[in-house]
Design a protein around this motif. Structure first.
Motif, PDB file in Angstrom:
ATOM      1  N   HIS A 161     -21.312  79.914  31.610  1.00 29.44           N
ATOM      2  CA  HIS A 161     -22.145  80.902  30.931  1.00 29.44           C
ATOM      3  C   HIS A 161     -21.528  82.296  30.968  1.00 29.44           C
ATOM      4  O   HIS A 161     -22.099  83.229  30.409  1.00 29.44           O
ATOM      5  CB  HIS A 161     -23.540  80.960  31.575  1.00 29.44           C
ATOM      6  CG  HIS A 161     -24.275  79.661  31.509  1.00 29.44           C
ATOM      7  ND1 HIS A 161     -24.699  79.096  30.326  1.00 29.44           N
ATOM      8  CD2 HIS A 161     -24.640  78.802  32.494  1.00 29.44           C
ATOM      9  CE1 HIS A 161     -25.312  77.942  30.573  1.00 29.44           C
ATOM     10  NE2 HIS A 161     -25.291  77.743  31.888  1.00 29.44           N
ATOM     11  N   ASP A 162     -20.399  82.454  31.644  1.00 33.45           N
ATOM     12  CA  ASP A 162     -19.782  83.770  31.742  1.00 33.45           C
ATOM     13  C   ASP A 162     -18.268  83.621  31.837  1.00 33.45           C
ATOM     14  O   ASP A 162     -17.727  82.509  31.870  1.00 33.45           O
ATOM     15  CB  ASP A 162     -20.326  84.558  32.940  1.00 33.45           C
ATOM     16  CG  ASP A 162     -20.203  83.789  34.257  1.00 33.45           C
ATOM     17  OD1 ASP A 162     -19.218  83.034  34.416  1.00 33.45           O
ATOM     18  OD2 ASP A 162     -21.086  83.933  35.123  1.00 33.45           O
ATOM     19  N   GLN A 163     -17.587  84.742  31.896  1.00 28.96           N
ATOM     20  CA  GLN A 163     -16.130  84.749  31.892  1.00 28.96           C
ATOM     21  C   GLN A 163     -15.539  84.108  33.137  1.00 28.96           C
ATOM     22  O   GLN A 163     -14.547  83.371  33.064  1.00 28.96           O
ATOM     23  CB  GLN A 163     -15.624  86.194  31.762  1.00 28.96           C
ATOM     24  CG  GLN A 163     -14.111  86.305  31.664  1.00 28.96           C
ATOM     25  CD  GLN A 163     -13.662  87.713  31.303  1.00 28.96           C
ATOM     26  OE1 GLN A 163     -14.304  88.370  30.487  1.00 28.96           O
ATOM     27  NE2 GLN A 163     -12.590  88.182  31.903  1.00 28.96           N
ATOM     28  N   ALA A 164     -16.139  84.342  34.294  1.00 28.60           N
ATOM     29  CA  ALA A 164     -15.595  83.812  35.543  1.00 28.60           C
ATOM     30  C   ALA A 164     -15.579  82.288  35.538  1.00 28.60           C
ATOM     31  O   ALA A 164     -14.562  81.661  35.879  1.00 28.60           O
ATOM     32  CB  ALA A 164     -16.407  84.334  36.731  1.00 28.60           C
ATOM     33  N   THR A 165     -16.699  81.663  35.146  1.00 26.37           N
ATOM     34  CA  THR A 165     -16.756  80.200  35.190  1.00 26.37           C
ATOM     35  C   THR A 165     -15.862  79.562  34.134  1.00 26.37           C
ATOM     36  O   THR A 165     -15.300  78.482  34.362  1.00 26.37           O
ATOM     37  CB  THR A 165     -18.210  79.711  35.010  1.00 26.37           C
ATOM     38  OG1 THR A 165     -18.787  80.338  33.849  1.00 26.37           O
ATOM     39  CG2 THR A 165     -19.046  80.011  36.236  1.00 26.37           C
ATOM     40  N   ILE A 166     -15.697  80.217  32.998  1.00 22.46           N
ATOM     41  CA  ILE A 166     -14.844  79.620  31.972  1.00 22.46           C
ATOM     42  C   ILE A 166     -13.381  79.652  32.421  1.00 22.46           C
ATOM     43  O   ILE A 166     -12.601  78.726  32.136  1.00 22.46           O
ATOM     44  CB  ILE A 166     -15.037  80.318  30.606  1.00 22.46           C
ATOM     45  CG1 ILE A 166     -14.672  79.339  29.477  1.00 22.46           C
ATOM     46  CG2 ILE A 166     -14.227  81.582  30.479  1.00 22.46           C
ATOM     47  CD1 ILE A 166     -15.105  79.805  28.097  1.00 22.46           C
TER      48      ILE A 166
ATOM     49  N   GLY B 142     -12.375  64.635  34.720  1.00 22.47           N
ATOM     50  CA  GLY B 142     -13.719  64.349  34.221  1.00 22.47           C
ATOM     51  C   GLY B 142     -14.793  65.072  34.996  1.00 22.47           C
ATOM     52  O   GLY B 142     -15.759  65.600  34.418  1.00 22.47           O
ATOM     53  N   VAL B 143     -14.643  65.132  36.312  1.00 22.99           N
ATOM     54  CA  VAL B 143     -15.609  65.835  37.157  1.00 22.99           C
ATOM     55  C   VAL B 143     -15.666  67.318  36.784  1.00 22.99           C
ATOM     56  O   VAL B 143     -16.737  67.934  36.754  1.00 22.99           O
ATOM     57  CB  VAL B 143     -15.246  65.662  38.645  1.00 22.99           C
ATOM     58  CG1 VAL B 143     -16.064  66.612  39.523  1.00 22.99           C
ATOM     59  CG2 VAL B 143     -15.487  64.214  39.080  1.00 22.99           C
ATOM     60  N   CYS B 144     -14.516  67.903  36.490  1.00 21.95           N
ATOM     61  CA  CYS B 144     -14.483  69.327  36.103  1.00 21.95           C
ATOM     62  C   CYS B 144     -15.341  69.577  34.865  1.00 21.95           C
ATOM     63  O   CYS B 144     -16.037  70.599  34.774  1.00 21.95           O
ATOM     64  CB  CYS B 144     -13.043  69.769  35.832  1.00 21.95           C
ATOM     65  SG  CYS B 144     -12.046  69.984  37.313  1.00 21.95           S
TER      66      CYS B 144
ATOM     67  N   LEU C  49      -8.784  74.655  36.527  1.00 24.48           N
ATOM     68  CA  LEU C  49      -8.910  73.351  37.183  1.00 24.48           C
ATOM     69  C   LEU C  49      -8.688  72.198  36.210  1.00 24.48           C
ATOM     70  O   LEU C  49      -8.007  71.217  36.530  1.00 24.48           O
ATOM     71  CB  LEU C  49     -10.286  73.231  37.844  1.00 24.48           C
ATOM     72  CG  LEU C  49     -10.505  74.126  39.066  1.00 24.48           C
ATOM     73  CD1 LEU C  49     -11.920  73.953  39.604  1.00 24.48           C
ATOM     74  CD2 LEU C  49      -9.486  73.818  40.161  1.00 24.48           C
ATOM     75  N   TYR C  50      -9.252  72.315  34.999  1.00 26.90           N
ATOM     76  CA  TYR C  50      -9.055  71.244  34.035  1.00 26.90           C
ATOM     77  C   TYR C  50      -7.591  71.193  33.582  1.00 26.90           C
ATOM     78  O   TYR C  50      -7.027  70.113  33.390  1.00 26.90           O
ATOM     79  CB  TYR C  50      -9.955  71.413  32.819  1.00 26.90           C
ATOM     80  CG  TYR C  50      -9.896  70.211  31.896  1.00 26.90           C
ATOM     81  CD1 TYR C  50     -10.649  69.067  32.174  1.00 26.90           C
ATOM     82  CD2 TYR C  50      -9.071  70.204  30.774  1.00 26.90           C
ATOM     83  CE1 TYR C  50     -10.573  67.951  31.360  1.00 26.90           C
ATOM     84  CE2 TYR C  50      -8.993  69.090  29.945  1.00 26.90           C
ATOM     85  CZ  TYR C  50      -9.743  67.966  30.246  1.00 26.90           C
ATOM     86  OH  TYR C  50      -9.670  66.858  29.444  1.00 26.90           O
ATOM     87  N   GLY C  51      -6.975  72.361  33.435  1.00 25.92           N
ATOM     88  CA  GLY C  51      -5.566  72.388  33.077  1.00 25.92           C
ATOM     89  C   GLY C  51      -4.719  71.683  34.115  1.00 25.92           C
ATOM     90  O   GLY C  51      -3.774  70.956  33.775  1.00 25.92           O
ATOM     91  N   PHE C  52      -5.065  71.855  35.403  1.00 29.07           N
ATOM     92  CA  PHE C  52      -4.282  71.225  36.470  1.00 29.07           C
ATOM     93  C   PHE C  52      -4.473  69.710  36.491  1.00 29.07           C
ATOM     94  O   PHE C  52      -3.501  68.949  36.427  1.00 29.07           O
ATOM     95  CB  PHE C  52      -4.668  71.810  37.832  1.00 29.07           C
ATOM     96  CG  PHE C  52      -3.862  71.236  38.967  1.00 29.07           C
ATOM     97  CD1 PHE C  52      -2.627  71.764  39.277  1.00 29.07           C
ATOM     98  CD2 PHE C  52      -4.335  70.154  39.705  1.00 29.07           C
ATOM     99  CE1 PHE C  52      -1.868  71.228  40.313  1.00 29.07           C
ATOM    100  CE2 PHE C  52      -3.584  69.613  40.736  1.00 29.07           C
ATOM    101  CZ  PHE C  52      -2.339  70.151  41.037  1.00 29.07           C
ATOM    102  N   PHE C  53      -5.711  69.259  36.581  1.00 33.06           N
ATOM    103  CA  PHE C  53      -5.946  67.817  36.697  1.00 33.06           C
ATOM    104  C   PHE C  53      -5.652  67.079  35.390  1.00 33.06           C
ATOM    105  O   PHE C  53      -5.151  65.959  35.403  1.00 33.06           O
ATOM    106  CB  PHE C  53      -7.381  67.555  37.165  1.00 33.06           C
ATOM    107  CG  PHE C  53      -7.629  67.949  38.587  1.00 33.06           C
ATOM    108  CD1 PHE C  53      -6.991  67.286  39.627  1.00 33.06           C
ATOM    109  CD2 PHE C  53      -8.486  68.993  38.901  1.00 33.06           C
ATOM    110  CE1 PHE C  53      -7.205  67.656  40.955  1.00 33.06           C
ATOM    111  CE2 PHE C  53      -8.714  69.373  40.211  1.00 33.06           C
ATOM    112  CZ  PHE C  53      -8.066  68.695  41.240  1.00 33.06           C
ATOM    113  N   GLY C  54      -5.967  67.729  34.249  1.00 36.42           N
ATOM    114  CA  GLY C  54      -5.636  67.113  32.978  1.00 36.42           C
ATOM    115  C   GLY C  54      -4.139  66.966  32.803  1.00 36.42           C
ATOM    116  O   GLY C  54      -3.647  65.955  32.289  1.00 36.42           O
ATOM    117  N   GLY C  55      -3.389  67.983  33.237  1.00 39.75           N
ATOM    118  CA  GLY C  55      -1.935  67.889  33.185  1.00 39.75           C
ATOM    119  C   GLY C  55      -1.419  66.774  34.076  1.00 39.75           C
ATOM    120  O   GLY C  55      -0.433  66.101  33.736  1.00 39.75           O
TER     121      GLY C  55
END
Length: 422
Positions: free
Chosen positions: A319-324, A308-310, A330-336
């Motif tokens: 807003h750009d490729q790096a942040t996405i 959720g924090v992610c 990170l979301y893939g890791f914690f969501g998994g």
């Protein structure tokens, strides 16, 4: 194995000591069960996680201007994965895992093959949405229930390995689907996916079996096991699953379209789902093992909260490729981690004697979150022009964090406020 508190020693709550009545072998044939479950989850979630590729293609090239209707198909499909939940034990006692998986094999394969001949949106809705989702329900419950039963001390690792199939499936099927669409067209992509699903689910049908009989794991044998709600920990876990799923799938379904909206290289949008699935798969193994080491309840709260924090700290600022890419990893890791750890604590809450009806009811909550969560996020995003993906990020982040608070409450109910392995 932790010592259960006195409040767990009621008629409704079986202690962890009672789990040993079925004596999970923690290995041996159990690893074949894990492999079969891996293949089953690879099949159904591999297609589901690749839905975003079909969604983008349909919206741009086939059913142009029907995004609002198309966006419901993926949500309907994944929500129906859990439609058998309330009567899970009844279906198991009547069919057994083997014939449930055979039924799922036939329905899921037929759904994808029939979808390849679709001419209108409602054809896609009935095939890729309703029929595949309903068929997958016959696959999901055996494949998530069996590894829980065959392992105790290594349950986190075993369930994580089995559930990594969904992430690896997403990685593989997404790339296969995109490659076939580019070279042979989307209709052949659906047919090839159907063949893959048929082969893998056929193998899963031969391998996946329960540890005990349906009577040993079926609780009190009621059609719908309402008595489980007399267990406070089960009730908390039920609400945790209900709330969290309203936001969990939103990034998986909408991040590719967000990348396209930002004008990023098309390669980014195509591969975001695949990369998230790969990280998701690795996470399920790592966090499953972590749960065995530092405690499954501790790990469940940590992973859910950080997912959720992610959303609130990173996705809202993409807003750009790096942040996405940072968010996707990170979301893939914690969501998994959330997905892998949720089933590992279930036997510790209800005991193996009640695991089949408990799994059914706990995962039935997913039906509502997965069905309505992403469409709500889409509506929030598209209520203004240009679309505001920040609103979708807020929706996902808030729902997942609120759900994590119930995971924290569950952990406190289990072991109090002291930081111990639990």
């Amino acid at each position: 194995m932790s010592i259960p508190s006195t409040r767990e020693k009621s008629v409704e709550t079986v202690s962890e000591k009672d789990e040993d009545l079925l004596t999970p072998p923690d290995g041996g044939r159990g690893w074949l069960i894990v492999f079969g479950s891996f293949l089953g989850l690879f099949s159904i979630f591999g297609y589901n996680y690749s839905w975003g590729i079909y969604l983008n293609y349909y919206n741009k090239n086939v059913y142009v201007g029907n995004m609002s209707q198309l966006s419901w198909i993926g949500s309907i499909c994944v929500s129906l994965f859990f439609v058998l939940g309330p009567i899970n034990q009844l279906v198991i006692s009547r069919m057994g895992y083997k014939y449930m998986l055979v039924t799922g094999t036939v329905l899921c394969t037929a759904a994808l093959i029939l979808a390849s001949f679709a001419q209108q949106v409602w054809h896609i809705f009935l095939t890729q949405g309703v029929l595949f989702g309903f068929g997958a329900s016959f696959v999901w419950f055996p494949c998530i229930g069996a590894p829980q039963q065959w392992f105790s001390e290594r349950r986190g690792l075993a369930v994580g390995l089995a559930m990594s199939g969904s992430g690896i499936g997403g990685l593989c099927i997404s790339n296969i689907s995109q490659a076939v669409i580019n070279n042979l067209g989307y209709r052949w992509a659906l047919r090839i996916n159907g063949i893959i699903v048929f082969v893998l689910l056929s193998i899963a049908s031969l391998l996946v079996r329960p540890l005990g009989t349906s009577k040993q794991t079926g609780g009190n044998g009621q059609l719908i096991s309402w008595y489980l709600f007399k267990n406070p920990m089960f009730s908390i876990m039920f609400v945790h699953g209900l709330i969290t799923t309203f936001g969990y799938m939103t990034p998986f379904f909408l991040l590719s379209s967000h990348a396209n909206f930002l004008g990023l290289d098309p390669w980014v949008g195509t591969n975001l789902s695949a990369i998230m699935s790969a990280v998701n798969a690795a996470s399920r193994i790592c966090t499953g093992y972590m749960g065995d080491r530092i405690g499954r309840f501790n790990s469940l709260f940590l992973c859910t909260f950080m997912a959720g924090v992610c959303c609130l700290a990173i996705w809202i600022n993409v807003h750009d490729q790096a942040t996405i890419w940072v968010f996707a990893v990170l979301y893939g890791f914690f969501g998994g981690g959330y997905i892998a750890l949720f089933p590992t604590v279930q036997p510790q809450v209800v005991g193996l004697e009640h695991i089949s009806p408990a799994v059914g009811l706990l995962y039935f909550t997913n039906l509502f979150g997965y069905m309505f969560g992403t469409p709500i996020a889409s509506a929030l995003i598209n209520r203004s022009s240009p679309p505001r993906y920040e609103d979708g990020a807020i929706w996902a982040g808030v729902t997942v964090i609120v759900g994590s608070l119930f995971a924290g409450w569950l952990r406190v109910q289990k072991a109090g406020w002291k930081f111990v392995k639990v």
